[in-house]
Write a protein that holds these residues in place. Structure first.
Motif, PDB file in Angstrom:
ATOM      1  N   ASP A  39     -28.803 -13.568 -17.840  1.00  0.00           N
ATOM      2  CA  ASP A  39     -27.880 -13.252 -16.633  1.00  0.00           C
ATOM      3  C   ASP A  39     -26.572 -12.816 -17.374  1.00  0.00           C
ATOM      4  O   ASP A  39     -26.467 -13.379 -18.303  1.00  0.00           O
ATOM      5  N   THR A  40     -26.003 -11.957 -16.670  1.00  0.00           N
ATOM      6  CA  THR A  40     -24.631 -11.233 -17.219  1.00  0.00           C
ATOM      7  C   THR A  40     -23.677 -10.861 -16.457  1.00  0.00           C
ATOM      8  O   THR A  40     -23.969 -10.515 -15.232  1.00  0.00           O
ATOM      9  N   LYS A  41     -22.461 -11.304 -16.744  1.00  0.00           N
ATOM     10  CA  LYS A  41     -21.113 -10.856 -15.982  1.00  0.00           C
ATOM     11  C   LYS A  41     -20.444  -9.952 -16.623  1.00  0.00           C
ATOM     12  O   LYS A  41     -20.273  -9.785 -17.998  1.00  0.00           O
ATOM     13  N   PHE A  42     -19.947  -8.814 -16.054  1.00  0.00           N
ATOM     14  CA  PHE A  42     -19.310  -7.728 -16.604  1.00  0.00           C
ATOM     15  C   PHE A  42     -17.655  -7.837 -16.115  1.00  0.00           C
ATOM     16  O   PHE A  42     -17.493  -8.055 -14.864  1.00  0.00           O
ATOM     17  N   ASP A  43     -16.741  -7.448 -16.970  1.00  0.00           N
ATOM     18  CA  ASP A  43     -15.393  -7.392 -16.842  1.00  0.00           C
ATOM     19  C   ASP A  43     -15.153  -5.884 -16.858  1.00  0.00           C
ATOM     20  O   ASP A  43     -14.816  -5.310 -17.727  1.00  0.00           O
ATOM     21  N   LEU A  44     -14.617  -5.485 -15.522  1.00  0.00           N
ATOM     22  CA  LEU A  44     -14.184  -4.258 -15.453  1.00  0.00           C
ATOM     23  C   LEU A  44     -12.708  -3.738 -15.749  1.00  0.00           C
ATOM     24  O   LEU A  44     -12.223  -2.819 -15.531  1.00  0.00           O
ATOM     25  N   LYS A  45     -12.212  -5.048 -16.255  1.00  0.00           N
ATOM     26  CA  LYS A  45     -10.649  -4.791 -16.719  1.00  0.00           C
ATOM     27  C   LYS A  45     -10.848  -4.249 -18.100  1.00  0.00           C
ATOM     28  O   LYS A  45      -9.871  -3.882 -18.689  1.00  0.00           O
ATOM     29  N   ALA A  46     -12.012  -4.572 -18.760  1.00  0.00           N
ATOM     30  CA  ALA A  46     -12.123  -4.194 -20.277  1.00  0.00           C
ATOM     31  C   ALA A  46     -13.078  -3.208 -20.526  1.00  0.00           C
ATOM     32  O   ALA A  46     -14.160  -3.254 -20.353  1.00  0.00           O
ATOM     33  N   VAL A  47     -12.546  -2.031 -20.121  1.00  0.00           N
ATOM     34  CA  VAL A  47     -13.570  -0.584 -20.155  1.00  0.00           C
ATOM     35  C   VAL A  47     -13.048   0.193 -21.504  1.00  0.00           C
ATOM     36  O   VAL A  47     -11.792   0.286 -21.698  1.00  0.00           O
ATOM     37  N   MET A  48     -13.916   0.587 -22.141  1.00  0.00           N
ATOM     38  CA  MET A  48     -13.664   1.523 -23.323  1.00  0.00           C
ATOM     39  C   MET A  48     -14.260   2.944 -23.321  1.00  0.00           C
ATOM     40  O   MET A  48     -15.623   2.893 -22.907  1.00  0.00           O
TER      41      MET A  48
END
Length: 92
Positions: A39-48
């Motif tokens: 299970d994974t959560k993604f942080d769309l404030k941390a885009v590279m």
């Protein structure tokens, strides 16, 4: 160049603005399509933005999924959650 976002399998039940999660129990089809192990959560404030080169996208030593790095796909049922996270991240 490809854009990547930070993902973690820790504290997937704690979602703040700009984040969304892909959880096996909630949506097995979405989880399978994403190609995740946990299970994974993604942080769309941390885009590279990263160049598509071996330094960042190397095939694993045993290559269990073939000679191409695994790129998961976002299931259509998660588009709304991903868009909400994207909008929240953009507004911060």
């Amino acid at each position: 160049m490809v854009h990547v976002v930070y993902g973690t399998s820790r504290r997937v039940d704690r979602l703040k603005a700009g984040k969304f999660a892909i959880l096996r129990a909630n949506n097995p089809d979405a989880f399978a399509l994403a190609g995740l192990a946990l299970d994974t959560k993604f942080d769309l404030k941390a885009v590279m933005a990263l160049p598509w080169i071996e330094q960042f996208f190397k095939v694993p030593p045993l290559a269990p999924r073939g000679q191409t790095p695994l790129l998961g796909t976002l299931h259509p049922s998660l588009m709304r959650a991903a868009k909400a996270a994207f909008d929240a991240a953009a507004n911060r």
